[in-house]
Design a protein around this motif. Structure first.
Motif, PDB file in Angstrom:
ATOM      1  N   PHE A  97     -10.137  16.599  -0.146  1.00 32.08           N
ATOM      2  CA  PHE A  97     -10.009  15.164   0.029  1.00 32.08           C
ATOM      3  C   PHE A  97      -8.855  14.832   0.967  1.00 32.08           C
ATOM      4  N   GLY A  98      -7.743  15.544   0.784  1.00 32.55           N
ATOM      5  CA  GLY A  98      -6.564  15.285   1.620  1.00 32.55           C
ATOM      6  C   GLY A  98      -6.867  15.513   3.089  1.00 32.55           C
ATOM      7  N   ILE A  99      -7.505  16.644   3.379  1.00 34.25           N
ATOM      8  CA  ILE A  99      -7.805  16.947   4.786  1.00 34.25           C
ATOM      9  C   ILE A  99      -8.812  15.939   5.346  1.00 34.25           C
ATOM     10  N   THR A 100      -9.860  15.659   4.544  1.00 33.28           N
ATOM     11  CA  THR A 100     -10.879  14.731   5.039  1.00 33.28           C
ATOM     12  C   THR A 100     -10.281  13.349   5.290  1.00 33.28           C
ATOM     13  N   ALA A 101      -9.517  12.863   4.327  1.00 33.86           N
ATOM     14  CA  ALA A 101      -8.949  11.521   4.485  1.00 33.86           C
ATOM     15  C   ALA A 101      -8.013  11.465   5.681  1.00 33.86           C
ATOM     16  N   SER A 102      -7.283  12.566   5.923  1.00 33.25           N
ATOM     17  CA  SER A 102      -6.363  12.553   7.058  1.00 33.25           C
ATOM     18  C   SER A 102      -7.103  12.542   8.386  1.00 33.25           C
ATOM     19  N   PHE A 114      -6.659   4.381  -0.020  1.00 30.03           N
ATOM     20  CA  PHE A 114      -7.666   5.445  -0.012  1.00 30.03           C
ATOM     21  C   PHE A 114      -7.422   6.424   1.137  1.00 30.03           C
ATOM     22  N   VAL A 115      -7.121   5.890   2.318  1.00 28.29           N
ATOM     23  CA  VAL A 115      -6.989   6.758   3.484  1.00 28.29           C
ATOM     24  C   VAL A 115      -5.689   7.569   3.432  1.00 28.29           C
ATOM     25  N   LEU A 116      -4.612   6.952   2.950  1.00 28.88           N
ATOM     26  CA  LEU A 116      -3.320   7.617   3.068  1.00 28.88           C
ATOM     27  C   LEU A 116      -2.902   8.411   1.829  1.00 28.88           C
ATOM     28  N   PHE A 117      -3.523   8.076   0.697  1.00 29.28           N
ATOM     29  CA  PHE A 117      -3.071   8.685  -0.547  1.00 29.28           C
ATOM     30  C   PHE A 117      -3.366  10.189  -0.587  1.00 29.28           C
ATOM     31  N   GLY A 118      -4.528  10.590  -0.099  1.00 30.10           N
ATOM     32  CA  GLY A 118      -4.929  11.998  -0.164  1.00 30.10           C
ATOM     33  C   GLY A 118      -3.943  12.905   0.547  1.00 30.10           C
ATOM     34  N   ALA A 158       0.837  -1.204   0.000  1.00 28.01           N
ATOM     35  CA  ALA A 158       0.000   0.000   0.000  1.00 28.01           C
ATOM     36  C   ALA A 158       0.867   1.248   0.000  1.00 28.01           C
ATOM     37  N   ALA A 159       1.968   1.219   0.789  1.00 26.08           N
ATOM     38  CA  ALA A 159       2.825   2.403   0.874  1.00 26.08           C
ATOM     39  C   ALA A 159       3.431   2.717  -0.493  1.00 26.08           C
ATOM     40  N   VAL A 160       3.852   1.652  -1.209  1.00 26.73           N
ATOM     41  CA  VAL A 160       4.410   1.877  -2.544  1.00 26.73           C
ATOM     42  C   VAL A 160       3.356   2.521  -3.442  1.00 26.73           C
ATOM     43  N   ILE A 161       2.144   1.960  -3.405  1.00 29.13           N
ATOM     44  CA  ILE A 161       1.106   2.474  -4.298  1.00 29.13           C
ATOM     45  C   ILE A 161       0.724   3.909  -3.931  1.00 29.13           C
ATOM     46  N   TYR A 162       0.453   4.147  -2.633  1.00 26.02           N
ATOM     47  CA  TYR A 162      -0.057   5.488  -2.325  1.00 26.02           C
ATOM     48  C   TYR A 162       1.030   6.545  -2.434  1.00 26.02           C
ATOM     49  N   THR A 163       2.293   6.154  -2.226  1.00 28.05           N
ATOM     50  CA  THR A 163       3.357   7.148  -2.391  1.00 28.05           C
ATOM     51  C   THR A 163       3.493   7.527  -3.864  1.00 28.05           C
ATOM     52  N   ALA A 164       3.544   6.511  -4.735  1.00 26.97           N
ATOM     53  CA  ALA A 164       3.682   6.794  -6.166  1.00 26.97           C
ATOM     54  C   ALA A 164       2.494   7.606  -6.665  1.00 26.97           C
ATOM     55  N   LEU A 165       1.302   7.146  -6.306  1.00 28.33           N
ATOM     56  CA  LEU A 165       0.074   7.814  -6.731  1.00 28.33           C
ATOM     57  C   LEU A 165       0.018   9.227  -6.160  1.00 28.33           C
ATOM     58  N   GLY A 166       0.391   9.333  -4.883  1.00 39.86           N
ATOM     59  CA  GLY A 166       0.323  10.627  -4.201  1.00 39.86           C
ATOM     60  C   GLY A 166       1.253  11.629  -4.847  1.00 39.86           C
ATOM     61  N   ILE A 167       2.475  11.191  -5.175  1.00 36.86           N
ATOM     62  CA  ILE A 167       3.431  12.122  -5.791  1.00 36.86           C
ATOM     63  C   ILE A 167       2.939  12.541  -7.170  1.00 36.86           C
ATOM     64  N   ALA A 168       2.440  11.554  -7.937  1.00 36.81           N
ATOM     65  CA  ALA A 168       1.968  11.871  -9.289  1.00 36.81           C
ATOM     66  C   ALA A 168       0.814  12.865  -9.240  1.00 36.81           C
ATOM     67  N   MET A 173      -8.274   4.901   9.844  1.00 36.59           N
ATOM     68  CA  MET A 173      -8.233   3.882   8.803  1.00 36.59           C
ATOM     69  C   MET A 173      -9.160   2.714   9.130  1.00 36.59           C
ATOM     70  N   TRP A 174      -9.185   2.344  10.399  1.00 36.06           N
ATOM     71  CA  TRP A 174      -9.997   1.169  10.764  1.00 36.06           C
ATOM     72  C   TRP A 174     -11.476   1.455  10.639  1.00 36.06           C
TER      73      TRP A 174
END
Lengths: 353, 491
Positions: free
Chosen positions: A158-163, A220-224, A128-138, A167-168
């Motif tokens: 979205f970023g503020i809401t997701a943060s 979903f939770v961490l990417f924003g 998940a970290a690999v995916i959300y980091t790559a996606l997040g940077i892009a 996660m649970w």
């Protein structure tokens, strides 16, 4: 580059020192608990021995003797500071010892137990970290390019809401909707598919099927938040004078973003990505419980609540601390490597970036 | 003392700047709203924190897992409301042995009530059976059938009970008693069979009794969701007891009938009939309490630590930086769990541990900013003019640093609230209070995730509370950070 070597040596020494002290603190914090558990174990063992005996002349005296025997075996006759020291020393030499009660496939070795759970955490959280980091940077880069646009504003929201979502809790909602209402994904179950039963392809398919929902939730939770932070870093750089100058010179926008800007914004982006990757191996306890995912958090819960097995708790705590301290160290080194302005010594310590 | 003039001027300027940040303003609005809710909790929901336990009489006649009332406003269907029926007719039968209540209920809802409650109490020599008879609007049509024994439009539920002397108090609800379910099932099925309806038989365990009572007699009658049969229902309840009441005043002491609403309250109810909104309000209060205290101590500790380190510099800074790294390296979760599990589960213990650990992130930012401020020329000027270090720190540095500490502390509030809620899932929450974590943990324990229609609100709203507070504090903190340092870069 002698300065770099000095920097490297300083940081390495510093990291090891911090690690040693933290391990001692951990060992000391758990010592009361460890003592309580070992005393109880010693008494139980002695009582079992007594019951196993056919005839004992003086049962009380026998019991005392056996308790004393086990207390010696568990080093309980030594002063506490010695026990703290030795348990810390063992952990530092990567000898996590034997668990009191817990087992993994018949082994009581703490390293084996942890190694039985760590891959599951890596499978979920590091992927998940690999995916959300790559996606997040892009996405963050894209948003920075079009700062002020609809996409950018949506990303902020979205970023503020997701943060601010646990996660649970998102996991609970996802299970409610996608597992039980729509039936798209399998029910949470700590049992993993077996290669022997499914064959190689079947196994991979089963794992992916099981992994999909938890993975999507974590991303979903961490990417924003990641995208938003990247976007802020890049827009911050975009306002710098030399970027303005580059634009004024007529450097194409693509080149401004991917050439000039990224070079300046890279250190914090790269270091945070590394921290995210390393820290992901510690797992997320409550999410693992909600998804019934047998990872590090799941193991820690068992170690504390079901067994109160201090060697296992200490082992997991050590790994979590190590990941953090090492990640921090690595981030500092990379920062120093990418950003030549970093000074040697104190400036690296609490680093104000 | 802090130089109040400077601080005031800075604050006014920051506030003026703040008005330009739309998201920040939304954040401040959200925070204000939630703080109001938290402060008013004892007035909105008096005593709920103490009454939040399974089976507390306070929640007695509420429906179980009813949807929020606003569902009734946003959907086209008309949802049944909670009703306390008071138009009783009381009749004393032969030899004072049968006590009959007759009441009518006009059911006009598309989504039928969730329950019928009947609770009564009295004193008798012996108390033997209850007979509940429900006459439906379609009685006449159905009763015309030859051989249709007791029902048609009429359900009769007879519930035997061992002879019991003395006082009795009992609540009969349609949903909880097997005998009611079985009776309804066999009567409804008997009718469907005779009428040759093409129905699927779910078995007696899978019918929903109250839906069968209020359901149209067609092929869907026994399904999960029968069509509602609107009209007037006459309900007769008979209590058979010998020597009920006193000679002068024979009869039950108390009898109440409630029709459980299909919707109830602002956020619906949970399985144990508790009003989720009332618990939610207290969740806001306790969440803000924990988050607020940790935020305040964070401001205090991180400013003290960061400023001392930055101001003195040199070996002091070096030493304090090492201490700081060590504190950063301590894993919060295992320590927290062990203390709570083996020493105390009080929310104050949680707050204490978090207060002791959470300032560490902010201290880093404060120190970095402090280093910049300390290098500013006017500090040097003040020093050369002979100001003492305490004076320089309080008068010149703190006013510049404080906004950073406030911004960092604001970002911490949602983290604290989420952590507190998470501890409940681990069974480590304070058992004497109700927080959003308590509600979510109860939902999880009741396997609410398995039924979307009956429990989405139970899971959704506690999280929405966390998002509201989280969004409020994060956007405020972020706006504040942007204002005080427009070029700030974060790792």
């Amino acid at each position: 580059m002698p300065a770099s070597w000095k920097y490297f040596a300083f940081r390495t020494f510093n990291m090891l020192l911090v690690l040693v002290i933290v391990v001692f603190i951990l060992s000391a914090s758990y010592s009361t608990l460890a003592e309580r558990e070992l005393e109880a174990t010693a008494r139980n063992q002695a009582r079992l021995d007594l019951m196993a005996q056919e005839e004992v002349e003086n049962p009380n005296e026998y019991l005392e003797r056996r308790i004393e025997y086990y207390r010696r075996r568990y080093n309980l006759h030594r002063p506490r500071w010695q026990r703290i020291f030795f348990s810390a020393w063992d952990v530092l030499t990567l000898d996590f010892g034997q668990a009191n009660e817990m087992t993994h496939r018949g082994s009581r070795d703490v390293t084996t137990i942890i190694m039985g759970y760590l891959p599951n955490t890596i499978l979920l959280f590091t992927t998940a970290a690999v995916i959300y980091t790559a996606l997040g940077i892009a996405v963050g880069l894209k948003a920075a390019q079009v700062a002020g646009s609809k996409l950018d504003k949506f990303l902020s929201l979205f970023g503020i809401t997701a943060s601010s979502m646990p996660m649970w809790w998102v996991g609970m909602l996802a299970i409610l909707i996608f597992v039980y209402q729509l039936g798209w994904f399998p029910r949470p179950d700590p049992q993993f598919p077996r290669v022997e039963r499914l064959g190689y392809m079947g196994y991979i398919r089963a794992i992916l099927y099981k992994l999909a929902l938890p993975l999507a939730t974590v991303v979903f939770v961490l990417f924003g938040g990641r995208a938003w932070v990247t976007r802020n870093l890049v827009t911050g750089v975009l306002q710098d004078d030399y970027i303005m100058a580059a634009r004024a010179k007529g450097v194409p926008e693509r080149k401004v973003i991917y050439g000039h800007t990224l070079k300046t914004a890279a250190p914090p982006v790269v270091t945070s990505a590394i921290m995210a990757l390393l820290m992901s191996m510690g797992g997320a306890m409550i999410s693992e419980i909600v998804f019934q995912w047998p990872g590090m958090g799941y193991l820690l819960r068992m170690a504390i609540f079901t067994y109160t097995d201090v060697p296992v708790i200490l082992g997991i705590s050590f790994i979590m601390s190590f990941l953090f301290i090492f990640g921090y160290y690595l981030a500092d080194l990379i920062y120093g490597f990418l950003d030549p302005r970093v000074e040697v010594g104190s400036s690296g310590a609490m680093g104000g970036r | 003392m802090v130089h109040w003039e400077d601080l005031k001027a800075d604050t006014v300027q920051t506030l003026n700047e703040f008005k330009k940040h739309k998201i920040g303003l939304i954040g401040v609005g959200l925070i204000t709203f939630m703080i109001m809710i938290g402060l008013l909790a004892p007035y909105i929901a008096p005593g709920v924190a103490d009454d939040w336990e399974r089976g507390h009489p306070r929640w007695g006649p509420n429906p179980s897992q009813a949807a929020p009332t606003f569902v009734d406003w946003i959907t086209r269907d008309d949802y049944a409301r909670q009703e306390h029926l008071q138009n009783f007719e009381y009749e004393l039968g032969e030899r004072n042995n049968i006590h009959r209540h007759t009441l009518t209920h006009d059911m006009q809802a598309d989504v039928v009530p969730r329950e019928i409650f009947y609770d009564f109490s009295g004193e008798a020599d012996s108390y033997t059976r209850r007979v509940i008879e429900i006459e439906r609007p379609d009685s006449d049509e159905l009763d015309g059938e030859p051989g249709f024994r007791v029902t048609g439009g009429r359900f009769v539920i007879v519930d035997e009970r061992r002879d019991e002397k003395g006082e009795f108090r009992e609540t009969i609800t349609t949903q909880r008693r097997m005998v009611i379910r079985d009776n309804l099932y066999s009567q409804a099925r008997a009718y469907l069979r005779r009428q040759d309806f093409n129905y699927t038989d779910p078995g007696p365990r899978n019918i929903n009794p109250v839906r069968t009572i209020f359901g149209e007699a067609n092929e869907n009658w026994l399904s999960d969701n029968p069509d509602p049969l609107k009209g007037q229902y006459n309900i007769t309840i008979e209590i058979h007891a010998v020597g009920l009441g006193t000679e002068e005043d024979p009869g039950l002491d108390e009898a109440n009938v409630h029709i459980g609403g299909a919707v109830y309250g602002v956020f619906g109810t949970d399985r144990d009939r508790r009003d989720i909104f009332l618990g939610w309000v207290w969740g806001a209060r306790f969440g803000l309490y924990a988050g607020g205290i940790v935020a305040l101590t964070t401001i205090l500790f991180s400013t003290t630590f960061g400023m001392t380190s930055a101001y003195y510099g040199g070996w002091v800074d070096e030493f304090m930086s090492r201490i700081h790294e060590i504190i950063m390296g301590i894993p919060t979760l295992p320590i927290l769990i062990i203390v709570l599990e083996f020493y105390s589960r009080s929310i104050n213990m949680f707050v204490l541990i978090y207060a002791l650990l959470m300032w560490r992130g902010a201290a880093r930012v404060i120190r970095a900013r402090g280093l910049q401020v300390a290098q500013d020329t006017y500090i040097e000027a003040a020093e050369s003019l002979g100001s003492g270090s305490a004076r320089i720190i309080t008068k010149h540095m703190i006013p510049q640093i404080l906004p950073y500490a406030v911004a960092q502390a604001a970002l911490l509030v949602p983290i604290v609230i989420m952590a507190e809620a998470g501890l409940h899932i681990l069974g480590l929450g304070d058992p004497s209070i109700v927080t959003w974590g308590t509600i979510l943990t109860e939902a999880r324990a009741a396997r609410a995730v398995m039924n979307w229609r009956e429990s989405w609100f139970w899971i959704l709203f506690p999280g929405v509370g966390m998002i509201m507070i989280g969004f409020g504090f994060i956007s405020t903190g972020m706006a504040l950070e942007r204002i005080i340092n427009p070029e700030m870069q974060q790792r």
